[in-house]
Write a protein that holds these residues in place. Structure first.
Motif, PDB file in Angstrom:
ATOM      1  N   ILE A  43      -1.864   0.010   6.351  1.00 28.88           N
ATOM      2  CA  ILE A  43      -0.699  -0.193   5.796  1.00 28.88           C
ATOM      3  C   ILE A  43      -0.168  -1.277   6.258  1.00 28.88           C
ATOM      4  CG2 ILE A  43       1.771   1.020   5.396  1.00 28.88           C
ATOM      5  CD1 ILE A  43       0.302   3.437   5.446  1.00 28.88           C
ATOM      6  N   THR A  44       0.502  -2.191   5.148  1.00 27.93           N
ATOM      7  CA  THR A  44       0.902  -3.461   5.617  1.00 27.93           C
ATOM      8  C   THR A  44       2.340  -3.562   5.620  1.00 27.93           C
ATOM      9  OG1 THR A  44       0.516  -4.243   3.508  1.00 27.93           O
ATOM     10  CG2 THR A  44      -1.320  -5.002   5.001  1.00 27.93           C
ATOM     11  N   ASP A  45       3.015  -2.793   5.005  1.00 30.63           N
ATOM     12  CA  ASP A  45       4.606  -2.354   5.026  1.00 30.63           C
ATOM     13  C   ASP A  45       4.902  -1.081   4.686  1.00 30.63           C
ATOM     14  OD1 ASP A  45       6.444  -4.366   4.807  1.00 30.63           O
ATOM     15  OD2 ASP A  45       5.663  -5.318   3.180  1.00 30.63           O
ATOM     16  N   CYS A  46       6.018  -0.777   5.273  1.00 28.76           N
ATOM     17  CA  CYS A  46       6.598   0.675   5.101  1.00 28.76           C
ATOM     18  C   CYS A  46       8.014   0.387   5.153  1.00 28.76           C
ATOM     19  CB  CYS A  46       5.838   1.683   6.215  1.00 28.76           C
ATOM     20  SG  CYS A  46       6.844   3.259   6.106  1.00 28.76           S
ATOM     21  N   GLU A  47       8.669   1.047   4.185  1.00 31.24           N
ATOM     22  CA  GLU A  47      10.269   1.207   4.296  1.00 31.24           C
ATOM     23  C   GLU A  47      10.567   2.653   4.158  1.00 31.24           C
ATOM     24  OE1 GLU A  47      12.526  -2.065   2.028  1.00 31.24           O
ATOM     25  OE2 GLU A  47      10.483  -2.127   1.125  1.00 31.24           O
ATOM     26  N   ILE A  48      11.616   2.821   4.890  1.00 32.31           N
ATOM     27  CA  ILE A  48      12.154   4.226   4.921  1.00 32.31           C
ATOM     28  C   ILE A  48      13.608   4.589   4.799  1.00 32.31           C
ATOM     29  CG2 ILE A  48      12.240   6.539   6.276  1.00 32.31           C
ATOM     30  CD1 ILE A  48       9.403   6.234   6.917  1.00 32.31           C
ATOM     31  N   ASP A  49      14.271   5.013   3.938  1.00 33.58           N
ATOM     32  CA  ASP A  49      15.457   5.346   4.116  1.00 33.58           C
ATOM     33  C   ASP A  49      15.893   6.624   3.752  1.00 33.58           C
ATOM     34  OD1 ASP A  49      18.352   5.424   3.368  1.00 33.58           O
ATOM     35  OD2 ASP A  49      18.396   4.318   1.468  1.00 33.58           O
ATOM     36  N   PHE A  99      11.128   5.542   0.002  1.00 38.10           N
ATOM     37  CA  PHE A  99      10.155   5.883   0.897  1.00 38.10           C
ATOM     38  C   PHE A  99       8.792   4.922   0.083  1.00 38.10           C
ATOM     39  CE2 PHE A  99       6.155   8.357   1.895  1.00 38.10           C
ATOM     40  CZ  PHE A  99       5.713   7.866   3.164  1.00 38.10           C
ATOM     41  N   ARG A 100       8.527   3.863   0.791  1.00 39.80           N
ATOM     42  CA  ARG A 100       7.580   2.916   0.311  1.00 39.80           C
ATOM     43  C   ARG A 100       6.413   2.542   1.098  1.00 39.80           C
ATOM     44  NH1 ARG A 100       7.951  -3.461   0.821  1.00 39.80           N
ATOM     45  NH2 ARG A 100       5.914  -4.011  -0.176  1.00 39.80           N
ATOM     46  N   THR A 101       5.529   2.714   0.671  1.00 41.26           N
ATOM     47  CA  THR A 101       4.305   2.302   1.697  1.00 41.26           C
ATOM     48  C   THR A 101       3.343   1.248   0.721  1.00 41.26           C
ATOM     49  OG1 THR A 101       3.154   4.291   0.823  1.00 41.26           O
ATOM     50  CG2 THR A 101       4.065   4.258   3.149  1.00 41.26           C
ATOM     51  N   ARG A 102       2.940   0.339   1.561  1.00 40.91           N
ATOM     52  CA  ARG A 102       1.902  -0.738   0.846  1.00 40.91           C
ATOM     53  C   ARG A 102       0.679  -0.634   1.468  1.00 40.91           C
ATOM     54  NH1 ARG A 102      -0.142  -5.819   1.383  1.00 40.91           N
ATOM     55  NH2 ARG A 102      -0.192  -7.055  -0.623  1.00 40.91           N
ATOM     56  N   MET A 103      -0.463  -0.369   0.786  1.00 41.93           N
ATOM     57  CA  MET A 103      -1.631   0.256   1.350  1.00 41.93           C
ATOM     58  C   MET A 103      -2.591  -1.130   0.863  1.00 41.93           C
ATOM     59  SD  MET A 103      -1.682   4.186   0.722  1.00 41.93           S
ATOM     60  CE  MET A 103      -0.618   5.347   1.463  1.00 41.93           C
ATOM     61  N   GLN A 104      -3.667  -1.498   1.777  1.00 41.70           N
ATOM     62  CA  GLN A 104      -4.437  -2.537   1.359  1.00 41.70           C
ATOM     63  C   GLN A 104      -5.686  -2.183   1.867  1.00 41.70           C
ATOM     64  OE1 GLN A 104      -2.474  -6.566   2.129  1.00 41.70           O
ATOM     65  NE2 GLN A 104      -4.446  -7.051   3.305  1.00 41.70           N
ATOM     66  N   SER A 105      -6.744  -2.526   1.058  1.00 39.13           N
ATOM     67  CA  SER A 105      -8.234  -2.274   1.421  1.00 39.13           C
ATOM     68  C   SER A 105      -8.414  -3.436   2.480  1.00 39.13           C
ATOM     69  CB  SER A 105      -9.026  -2.624   0.127  1.00 39.13           C
ATOM     70  OG  SER A 105      -8.992  -4.068  -0.396  1.00 39.13           O
ATOM     71  N   GLU A 140      -7.684  -5.019  -2.908  1.00 42.28           N
ATOM     72  CA  GLU A 140      -6.928  -4.069  -3.419  1.00 42.28           C
ATOM     73  C   GLU A 140      -5.669  -3.397  -2.647  1.00 42.28           C
ATOM     74  OE1 GLU A 140      -9.040  -0.183  -5.125  1.00 42.28           O
ATOM     75  OE2 GLU A 140     -10.612  -1.194  -4.214  1.00 42.28           O
ATOM     76  N   VAL A 141      -4.566  -3.399  -3.673  1.00 43.78           N
ATOM     77  CA  VAL A 141      -3.250  -3.049  -2.951  1.00 43.78           C
ATOM     78  C   VAL A 141      -2.800  -1.809  -3.612  1.00 43.78           C
ATOM     79  CG1 VAL A 141      -1.131  -3.857  -2.575  1.00 43.78           C
ATOM     80  CG2 VAL A 141      -2.904  -5.415  -2.028  1.00 43.78           C
ATOM     81  N   ASN A 142      -2.112  -1.046  -3.031  1.00 44.38           N
ATOM     82  CA  ASN A 142      -1.143   0.075  -3.611  1.00 44.38           C
ATOM     83  C   ASN A 142       0.070   0.239  -3.115  1.00 44.38           C
ATOM     84  OD1 ASN A 142      -0.412   2.414  -4.306  1.00 44.38           O
ATOM     85  ND2 ASN A 142      -2.005   3.846  -3.787  1.00 44.38           N
ATOM     86  N   ASP A 143       0.855  -0.350  -3.799  1.00 43.80           N
ATOM     87  CA  ASP A 143       2.285  -0.319  -3.358  1.00 43.80           C
ATOM     88  C   ASP A 143       3.283   0.570  -3.935  1.00 43.80           C
ATOM     89  OD1 ASP A 143       4.473  -1.355  -2.097  1.00 43.80           O
ATOM     90  OD2 ASP A 143       4.288  -3.555  -2.622  1.00 43.80           O
ATOM     91  N   ARG A 144       3.352   1.697  -3.223  1.00 46.96           N
ATOM     92  CA  ARG A 144       4.236   2.887  -4.085  1.00 46.96           C
ATOM     93  C   ARG A 144       5.727   2.891  -3.631  1.00 46.96           C
ATOM     94  NH1 ARG A 144       1.416   8.169  -2.242  1.00 46.96           N
ATOM     95  NH2 ARG A 144       2.451   9.059  -4.139  1.00 46.96           N
ATOM     96  N   HIS A 145       6.376   3.103  -4.562  1.00 45.15           N
ATOM     97  CA  HIS A 145       7.879   3.265  -4.288  1.00 45.15           C
ATOM     98  C   HIS A 145       8.257   4.545  -4.528  1.00 45.15           C
ATOM     99  CE1 HIS A 145       7.622  -1.243  -4.022  1.00 45.15           C
ATOM    100  NE2 HIS A 145       8.695  -1.457  -3.705  1.00 45.15           N
ATOM    101  N   CYS A 146       8.515   5.408  -3.685  1.00 44.24           N
ATOM    102  CA  CYS A 146       8.711   6.770  -3.951  1.00 44.24           C
ATOM    103  C   CYS A 146      10.318   6.994  -3.495  1.00 44.24           C
ATOM    104  CB  CYS A 146       7.899   7.552  -3.297  1.00 44.24           C
ATOM    105  SG  CYS A 146       6.360   7.406  -3.621  1.00 44.24           S
TER     106      CYS A 146
END
Lengths: 159, 159
Positions: free
Chosen positions: B47-53, B60-66, B71-77
């Protein structure tokens, strides 16, 4: 800490009105099925069913029907935030129990702010993109939500 | 009043584990970016980035990287419900500020229940229909979420 939502005019639609009624009364009209059924769809459409489970994750369902009974709009939405007499938030992007609905169109935020002897009434429709916002405007957002605000203001005089 | 959500085995997937850690520690690991970054994706992904409010409507954001960075999965929840040390609910059907995302896949419910000296850890993925549930299972839900639960249990021993 500020509220995590500010309307974005490119994505959202807002209807604002001064309503000559105390916000406690407007809150009641918004949160009890027997009241919602009286004003929540522009006449001559009618609401034939309304279910309310007033808590985050709870159901807000309205079944609207055209005068000839041929068209029906049965919407199952999910409450997100409930601040009594102040703010009510629900969405059709989720079903009760926070289940994704698969048909995300809007989140609605109803804000009630005291103003003089009445209430500043702000109804905001939050959309995912500009195209959805624009199509909602073309569908008649201001007319529909405006008519409903008028009906609400008239109705609360009777309760 | 009962909780408005009960998992439906036809629509939902649940991973349940006993974790040998107090739930306050698991809660901390789930709600602070510096912790989430350490365990929230199956290694060797990072996980190269994580934001939490951390509030309803918050990001709740996590940026996952292979491992090769391709490959990158940048999820904004969006967080829906926050009951400290007990229950955490978020969804990708909404973006921050409760905005419909247009890509509804899951709502996640993390429940932490004290059990002996540890915690009963229950992670549920709520889907809109059976097809989505089944595809999530085929994508490796139990493997992925199980690995992540192991990583979480190992990680909290270090904080």
């Amino acid at each position: 800490m500020s509220y995590p939502f500010k309307p974005n005019p490119k994505l959202d639609l807002t209807l604002e009105r001064f309503l000559d009624a105390p916000r406690e009364l407007l809150w009641r009209a918004w949160t009890r099925p027997e009241h919602v059924k009286q004003w929540f769809t522009p006449k001559p459409w009618v609401i034939t069913d309304c279910e309310i489970d007033l808590r985050p994750g709870g159901l807000f369902r309205t079944r609207m029907q055209s005068p000839d009974g041929k068209e029906v709009n049965d919407r199952h939405c999910c409450y997100l935030e409930i601040v009594p007499n102040e703010r009510l938030v629900w969405t059709d992007a989720l079903l009760p129990g926070f289940r994704p609905s698969g048909e995300p169109f809007i989140t609605a935020v109803i804000a009630l702010t005291p103003e003089g002897n009445g209430t500043r009434y702000t109804a905001t429709a939050i959309h995912r993109d500009e195209a959805t916002r624009d199509s909602h405007e073309e569908m008649g957002f201001f007319d529909g939500w405006g008519t409903v605000a008028d009906q609400l203001a008239d109705y609360v005089k009777t309760i």
